[in-house]
Design a protein around this motif. Structure first.
Motif, mmCIF file in Angstrom:
data_model
loop_
_atom_site.group_PDB
_atom_site.id
_atom_site.type_symbol
_atom_site.label_atom_id
_atom_site.label_comp_id
_atom_site.label_asym_id
_atom_site.label_seq_id
_atom_site.Cartn_x
_atom_site.Cartn_y
_atom_site.Cartn_z
ATOM 1 N N ALA A 59 0.827 -1.205 0.000
ATOM 2 C CA ALA A 59 0.000 0.000 0.000
ATOM 3 C C ALA A 59 0.867 1.263 0.000
ATOM 4 C CB ALA A 59 -0.933 -0.001 1.205
ATOM 5 N N HIS A 60 1.933 1.241 0.777
ATOM 6 C CA HIS A 60 2.814 2.416 0.832
ATOM 7 C C HIS A 60 3.457 2.659 -0.529
ATOM 8 C CE1 HIS A 60 5.874 4.854 3.396
ATOM 9 N NE2 HIS A 60 5.668 5.424 2.234
ATOM 10 N N ALA A 61 3.958 1.603 -1.158
ATOM 11 C CA ALA A 61 4.578 1.746 -2.473
ATOM 12 C C ALA A 61 3.555 2.197 -3.518
ATOM 13 C CB ALA A 61 5.222 0.425 -2.886
ATOM 14 N N ALA A 62 2.359 1.632 -3.471
ATOM 15 C CA ALA A 62 1.312 2.014 -4.425
ATOM 16 C C ALA A 62 0.902 3.470 -4.231
ATOM 17 C CB ALA A 62 0.098 1.101 -4.259
ATOM 18 N N LEU A 63 0.783 3.892 -2.977
ATOM 19 C CA LEU A 63 0.408 5.274 -2.678
ATOM 20 C C LEU A 63 1.477 6.243 -3.181
ATOM 21 C CD1 LEU A 63 -1.495 7.296 -1.258
ATOM 22 C CD2 LEU A 63 -0.154 6.900 0.825
ATOM 23 N N ARG A 64 2.727 5.922 -2.900
ATOM 24 C CA ARG A 64 3.832 6.788 -3.335
ATOM 25 C C ARG A 64 3.856 6.921 -4.860
ATOM 26 N NH1 ARG A 64 8.980 4.665 -0.881
ATOM 27 N NH2 ARG A 64 7.451 3.207 -0.949
ATOM 28 N N GLY A 65 3.745 5.805 -5.565
ATOM 29 C CA GLY A 65 3.743 5.829 -7.026
ATOM 30 C C GLY A 65 2.552 6.593 -7.582
ATOM 31 N N PHE A 66 1.371 6.353 -7.007
ATOM 32 C CA PHE A 66 0.155 7.031 -7.441
ATOM 33 C C PHE A 66 0.282 8.541 -7.283
ATOM 34 C CE2 PHE A 66 -3.968 8.792 -6.020
ATOM 35 C CZ PHE A 66 -4.701 8.647 -7.193
ATOM 36 N N LEU A 67 0.739 8.981 -6.116
ATOM 37 C CA LEU A 67 0.839 10.426 -5.868
ATOM 38 C C LEU A 67 1.859 11.080 -6.793
ATOM 39 C CD1 LEU A 67 0.548 10.587 -1.973
ATOM 40 C CD2 LEU A 67 -1.219 11.033 -3.689
ATOM 41 N N ARG A 68 2.976 10.404 -7.045
ATOM 42 C CA ARG A 68 3.987 10.968 -7.952
ATOM 43 C C ARG A 68 3.441 11.109 -9.366
ATOM 44 N NH1 ARG A 68 8.879 7.909 -5.295
ATOM 45 N NH2 ARG A 68 9.544 9.553 -3.882
ATOM 46 N N VAL A 69 2.780 10.070 -9.841
ATOM 47 C CA VAL A 69 2.221 10.099 -11.201
ATOM 48 C C VAL A 69 1.171 11.205 -11.314
ATOM 49 C CG1 VAL A 69 0.755 8.816 -12.814
ATOM 50 C CG2 VAL A 69 2.729 7.710 -11.771
ATOM 51 N N GLN A 70 0.297 11.305 -10.326
ATOM 52 C CA GLN A 70 -0.762 12.308 -10.380
ATOM 53 C C GLN A 70 -0.195 13.724 -10.285
ATOM 54 O OE1 GLN A 70 -3.763 11.602 -11.373
ATOM 55 N NE2 GLN A 70 -3.066 9.468 -11.423
ATOM 56 N N GLN A 71 0.854 13.899 -9.506
ATOM 57 C CA GLN A 71 1.479 15.223 -9.419
ATOM 58 C C GLN A 71 2.085 15.606 -10.770
ATOM 59 O OE1 GLN A 71 5.210 15.764 -7.358
ATOM 60 N NE2 GLN A 71 4.436 17.645 -6.408
ATOM 61 N N MET A 72 2.753 14.657 -11.411
ATOM 62 C CA MET A 72 3.351 14.929 -12.719
ATOM 63 C C MET A 72 2.288 15.215 -13.779
ATOM 64 S SD MET A 72 6.452 15.043 -12.082
ATOM 65 C CE MET A 72 7.083 15.241 -13.729
ATOM 66 N N ARG A 73 1.113 14.636 -13.642
ATOM 67 C CA ARG A 73 0.010 14.895 -14.573
ATOM 68 C C ARG A 73 -0.665 16.234 -14.299
ATOM 69 N NH1 ARG A 73 -2.963 9.002 -14.826
ATOM 70 N NH2 ARG A 73 -1.379 8.030 -16.135
ATOM 71 N N HIS A 77 -0.213 9.007 8.508
ATOM 72 C CA HIS A 77 1.178 9.043 8.997
ATOM 73 C C HIS A 77 2.147 9.046 7.817
ATOM 74 C CE1 HIS A 77 4.749 8.174 11.297
ATOM 75 N NE2 HIS A 77 4.936 7.077 10.586
ATOM 76 N N TRP A 78 1.905 8.214 6.815
ATOM 77 C CA TRP A 78 2.779 8.142 5.647
ATOM 78 C C TRP A 78 2.812 9.467 4.904
ATOM 79 C CZ3 TRP A 78 0.336 3.013 3.560
ATOM 80 C CH2 TRP A 78 0.745 1.948 4.363
ATOM 81 N N LEU A 79 1.670 10.145 4.854
ATOM 82 C CA LEU A 79 1.606 11.416 4.131
ATOM 83 C C LEU A 79 2.471 12.492 4.770
ATOM 84 C CD1 LEU A 79 -2.199 11.491 3.350
ATOM 85 C CD2 LEU A 79 -0.338 11.012 1.751
ATOM 86 N N SER A 80 2.774 12.332 6.051
ATOM 87 C CA SER A 80 3.605 13.327 6.728
ATOM 88 C C SER A 80 5.079 12.932 6.770
ATOM 89 C CB SER A 80 3.089 13.560 8.149
ATOM 90 O OG SER A 80 3.181 12.376 8.899
ATOM 91 N N LEU A 81 5.430 11.779 6.218
ATOM 92 C CA LEU A 81 6.830 11.350 6.185
ATOM 93 C C LEU A 81 7.593 12.074 5.078
ATOM 94 C CD1 LEU A 81 6.494 7.509 6.768
ATOM 95 C CD2 LEU A 81 7.183 9.260 8.401
ATOM 96 N N ALA A 82 8.913 12.031 5.155
ATOM 97 C CA ALA A 82 9.779 12.786 4.245
ATOM 98 C C ALA A 82 9.623 12.404 2.784
ATOM 99 C CB ALA A 82 11.231 12.611 4.673
ATOM 100 N N ASP A 83 9.309 11.129 2.473
ATOM 101 C CA ASP A 83 9.233 10.735 1.056
ATOM 102 C C ASP A 83 7.972 11.260 0.365
ATOM 103 O OD1 ASP A 83 7.625 8.955 2.508
ATOM 104 O OD2 ASP A 83 7.980 7.304 1.123
ATOM 105 N N LEU A 84 6.885 11.471 1.105
ATOM 106 C CA LEU A 84 5.651 11.968 0.494
ATOM 107 C C LEU A 84 5.382 13.439 0.783
ATOM 108 C CD1 LEU A 84 3.256 8.947 1.066
ATOM 109 C CD2 LEU A 84 4.490 9.580 -0.988
ATOM 110 N N ARG A 85 6.088 14.006 1.739
ATOM 111 C CA ARG A 85 5.848 15.395 2.138
ATOM 112 C C ARG A 85 6.005 16.390 0.988
ATOM 113 N NH1 ARG A 85 5.865 17.051 7.610
ATOM 114 N NH2 ARG A 85 4.755 18.997 7.581
ATOM 115 N N PRO A 86 6.994 16.230 0.097
ATOM 116 C CA PRO A 86 7.112 17.182 -1.011
ATOM 117 C C PRO A 86 5.982 17.080 -2.037
ATOM 118 C CG PRO A 86 9.172 15.985 -0.695
ATOM 119 C CD PRO A 86 8.154 15.336 0.162
ATOM 120 N N LEU A 87 5.220 16.005 -2.006
ATOM 121 C CA LEU A 87 4.131 15.824 -2.956
ATOM 122 C C LEU A 87 2.803 16.349 -2.429
ATOM 123 C CD1 LEU A 87 4.849 12.087 -3.891
ATOM 124 C CD2 LEU A 87 5.598 14.119 -5.125
#
Length: 187
Positions: free
Chosen positions: A102-116, A148-158
């Motif tokens: 779920a964490h990997a899927a969420l990270r990938g999804f958010l990155r793709v959507q941000q780029m779109r 919690h994941w949304l506030s971590l360093a890997d997703l915070r910039p997104l």
């Protein structure tokens, strides 16, 4: 010694003021403020019998920017979502996934959507079950961990912010996530 509203100025404050006074250009028709001469400080010599240990120069600390703050959705946007005047641009359902998946899927999804260029997305976590599930089985793990994941360093910039979804989009089992605008090429 100069005073500041009834308080004596420290040597550091006086030195700072003198440094600033040297860099200021006076207004037209006014003469520059004469900087007071700096008092000469006595140079202390270490005693020959007692040598101070040689200290290494302090390492430059890398300036880490403070984490970007996360904010809930604005009242106007929530109202538009509730009335159906605003919709989500993309959604992902994390039901049935393990935490690492779920964490990997969420990270990938958010990155793709941000780029779109998406601004608002929906993440469905599920509400989790109710009741006693025995030892080792925990329900509602994703519902608890995604914020919690949304506030971590890997997703915070997104992520700009997030909030619980309206009932028509899943209620407490889903989150609206506002994405930051993409800046330049991302790896």
């Amino acid at each position: 010694m100069p005073r500041r509203r009834g308080k004596l100025l420290s040597e550091a404050e006086i030195a700072l003021w003198r440094q600033v006074a040297r860099t200021v250009t006076p207004l037209a028709g006014r003469k520059p403020v004469e900087a007071e001469p700096e008092p000469e400080l006595p140079v202390l010599q270490p005693e020959p019998s007692r040598q101070a240990p040689v200290m290494a120069a302090p390492k430059a600390i890398a300036a880490k920017s403070a984490p970007l703050p996360l904010a809930p959705l604005e009242r106007r946007l929530r109202t538009q979502l509730r009335r159906g005047q605003q919709g989500v641009e993309a959604a992902i359902d994390l039901h049935g996934m393990r935490q690492d998946e779920a964490h990997a899927a969420l990270r990938g999804f958010l990155r793709v959507q941000q780029m779109r260029g998406a601004k608002l997305v929906l993440v469905v976590t599920g509400k989790g079950g109710v009741g006693d599930f025995g030892f080792g089985s925990e329900r509602g793990v994703l519902r608890r961990n995604v914020p919690h994941w949304l506030s971590l360093a890997d997703l915070r910039p997104l992520v700009l912010g997030f909030d619980e979804a309206e009932q028509r989009h899943g209620g407490s089992g889903a989150l609206y996530i506002r994405l930051r605008r993409a800046r330049g090429p991302q790896p």
